[in-house]
Design a protein around this motif. Structure first.
Motif, PDB file in Angstrom:
ATOM      1  N   GLY A 141       0.800  -1.207   0.000  1.00  0.00           N
ATOM      2  CA  GLY A 141       0.000   0.000   0.000  1.00  0.00           C
ATOM      3  C   GLY A 141       0.837   1.263   0.000  1.00  0.00           C
ATOM      4  N   PRO A 142       0.185   2.421  -0.130  1.00  0.00           N
ATOM      5  CA  PRO A 142       0.937   3.688  -0.167  1.00  0.00           C
ATOM      6  C   PRO A 142       1.757   3.953   1.092  1.00  0.00           C
ATOM      7  N   HIS A 143       1.274   3.549   2.254  1.00  0.00           N
ATOM      8  CA  HIS A 143       2.014   3.809   3.488  1.00  0.00           C
ATOM      9  C   HIS A 143       3.258   2.932   3.616  1.00  0.00           C
ATOM     10  N   TYR A 144       3.339   1.850   2.845  1.00  0.00           N
ATOM     11  CA  TYR A 144       4.458   0.921   2.950  1.00  0.00           C
ATOM     12  C   TYR A 144       5.276   0.871   1.665  1.00  0.00           C
ATOM     13  N   ALA A 145       5.091   1.834   0.760  1.00  0.00           N
ATOM     14  CA  ALA A 145       5.825   1.845  -0.506  1.00  0.00           C
ATOM     15  C   ALA A 145       7.323   2.036  -0.267  1.00  0.00           C
ATOM     16  N   THR A 146       8.121   1.370  -1.057  1.00  0.00           N
ATOM     17  CA  THR A 146       9.576   1.390  -0.872  1.00  0.00           C
ATOM     18  C   THR A 146      10.311   2.215  -1.923  1.00  0.00           C
ATOM     19  N   THR A 147       9.872   2.165  -3.171  1.00  0.00           N
ATOM     20  CA  THR A 147      10.566   2.841  -4.263  1.00  0.00           C
ATOM     21  C   THR A 147       9.592   3.746  -4.998  1.00  0.00           C
ATOM     22  N   ILE A 148       9.931   5.007  -5.143  1.00  0.00           N
ATOM     23  CA  ILE A 148       9.057   5.964  -5.813  1.00  0.00           C
ATOM     24  C   ILE A 148       8.937   5.591  -7.294  1.00  0.00           C
ATOM     25  N   GLY A 149       7.717   5.523  -7.783  1.00  0.00           N
ATOM     26  CA  GLY A 149       7.459   5.223  -9.187  1.00  0.00           C
ATOM     27  C   GLY A 149       7.317   3.756  -9.493  1.00  0.00           C
ATOM     28  N   SER A 150       7.551   2.871  -8.530  1.00  0.00           N
ATOM     29  CA  SER A 150       7.419   1.437  -8.791  1.00  0.00           C
ATOM     30  C   SER A 150       5.990   0.990  -8.561  1.00  0.00           C
ATOM     31  N   ASN A 151       5.687  -0.199  -9.086  1.00  0.00           N
ATOM     32  CA  ASN A 151       4.319  -0.709  -8.912  1.00  0.00           C
ATOM     33  C   ASN A 151       4.129  -1.452  -7.602  1.00  0.00           C
ATOM     34  N   GLU A 152       5.189  -1.726  -6.866  1.00  0.00           N
ATOM     35  CA  GLU A 152       5.149  -2.360  -5.543  1.00  0.00           C
ATOM     36  C   GLU A 152       4.447  -3.722  -5.581  1.00  0.00           C
ATOM     37  N   MET A 153       4.651  -4.437  -6.651  1.00  0.00           N
ATOM     38  CA  MET A 153       4.016  -5.746  -6.798  1.00  0.00           C
ATOM     39  C   MET A 153       4.929  -6.850  -6.273  1.00  0.00           C
ATOM     40  N   TRP A 154       4.305  -7.950  -5.815  1.00  0.00           N
ATOM     41  CA  TRP A 154       4.968  -9.164  -5.333  1.00  0.00           C
ATOM     42  C   TRP A 154       5.991  -8.880  -4.229  1.00  0.00           C
ATOM     43  N   LEU A 155       5.576  -8.024  -3.301  1.00  0.00           N
ATOM     44  CA  LEU A 155       6.430  -7.683  -2.162  1.00  0.00           C
ATOM     45  C   LEU A 155       5.802  -8.108  -0.836  1.00  0.00           C
ATOM     46  N   GLY A 156       4.824  -8.982  -0.893  1.00  0.00           N
ATOM     47  CA  GLY A 156       4.214  -9.504   0.332  1.00  0.00           C
ATOM     48  C   GLY A 156       3.036  -8.711   0.853  1.00  0.00           C
TER      49      GLY A 156
END
Length: 338
Positions: A141-156
């Protein structure tokens, strides 16, 4: 001159609360028409397009980050407290309880289990499809995003699609799906659309979901509602099975308690009134007692003891009469046995 009473709105409300004498004949099961098949295919295509746009980190992901950096909860902080309560309308537990209470009354009133069974099937489909997609894609989710601009998929993560949005579409849309008439269906469809739209945008405002999560949640909920007629035969078989099990349990209880401790209704009439008296009969039973069917006592007054003459009355006394006591007068009427 005879005039008819005009029904008020309160009279109509109480008339709606009364139970119908029998199951309405207009409770037909929806069928998968050609129009509905086209809508299902369109929803599937839209579902796949949104997933593909997020996986490929397209313009939709860039829009997600722009909305997240805009931080709506900081732009309009005065509505934050109110929206914290409004988003509860998308939580599965409270909404399922409210909708199940309404549909339970509908089931009791219309002598059918179809509304509750349809709700159970819809919630089961929602949990399986949306839950599997959440776990399979694992987006953060947005509060747990790690990299700006990434889709944050398959990260648990378990945020894609939005469960609040899909649940709001299904639980409130099921009321429109089960509506009795076209007018009620239109009004309930509009109400469920507004509520699900508001719940989805509220999650974006609070920063708990990406905008693409909400879009996919809407599509997932609508897809479940459109596919529900495919499961109507399953619901009909489940209703027949439940009613058969209920009849079997009831017959077993009647046989068991009727054998161990039966009750024989005895109807007596006295003074124009009927009284139902039940006498317990054990399994062994008294051979002299009546074993089945109502026992009708003859009408008229029933005396509690036989009448005795003057001689028998004096001979049957247990103690001598007092010299100063007045003599007994003959009863004018006999007492009825209750």
């Amino acid at each position: 001159m005879r005039t008819e009473r005009t029904l008020t709105r309160l009279d109509r409300v109480f008339a709606r609360l009364d139970r119908e004498p029998e199951r309405p004949v207009q409770l037909g099961m929806p069928r998968m028409s050609r129009h509905r098949y086209v809508l299902v295919a369109a929803c599937l295509a839209c579902y796949a397009a949104i997933v593909w746009a997020v996986i490929t980190t397209s313009w939709l992901v860039r829009l997600d980050w722009q909305v997240m950096f805009f931080r709506p909860y900081q732009q309009w902080p005065e509505i934050h407290a109110w929206l914290d309560y409004y988003v509860v309308l998308g939580q599965r537990g409270p909404t399922a309880v409210m909708v199940a209470a309404w549909l339970g009354w509908r089931s009791w009133r219309q002598h059918t289990l179809r509304p509750l069974i349809t709700l159970a099937i819809a919630l089961l489909l929602l949990n399986v499809t949306v839950g599997a997609a959440k776990i399979g894609m694992g987006r953060l989710g947005p509060h747990y995003a790690t990299t700006i601009g990434s889709n944050e998929m398959w990260l648990g993560g378990d945020i894609f699609p939005s469960g609040h949005t899909a649940n709001a579409v299904v639980t409130w849309g099921i009321l429109a799906y089960l509506a009795a008439g076209p007018r009620a269906r239109r009004w309930l469809s509009a109400l469920s659309a507004v509520m699900s739209l508001g719940v989805g945008l509220t999650t974006v405002y609070l920063g708990t979901h990406w905008l693409s999560d909400v879009l996919l949640g809407w599509v997932a909920g609508v897809l479940i509602l459109l596919a529900l007629p495919l499961f109507e035969p399953l619901g009909a078989r489940a209703e027949r099975w439940l009613l058969e099990r209920r009849d079997m349990v009831w017959a077993r209880l009647v046989r068991r308690f009727g054998k161990d401790h039966a009750s024989v209704p005895v109807t007596s009439t006295s003074g124009g009134l009927s009284t139902l008296v039940r006498h317990p009969v054990t399994a062994g039973g008294d051979s002299g007692r009546h074993s089945g069917g109502p026992v009708l006592l003859p009408s008229g007054p029933h005396t509690a003891r036989p009448e005795r003459g003057p001689g028998a009355a004096s001979a049957g006394r247990r103690r001598p009469p007092h010299p100063d006591a007045p003599g007994r007068s003959k009863p004018s009427s006999a007492r009825p046995v209750a």
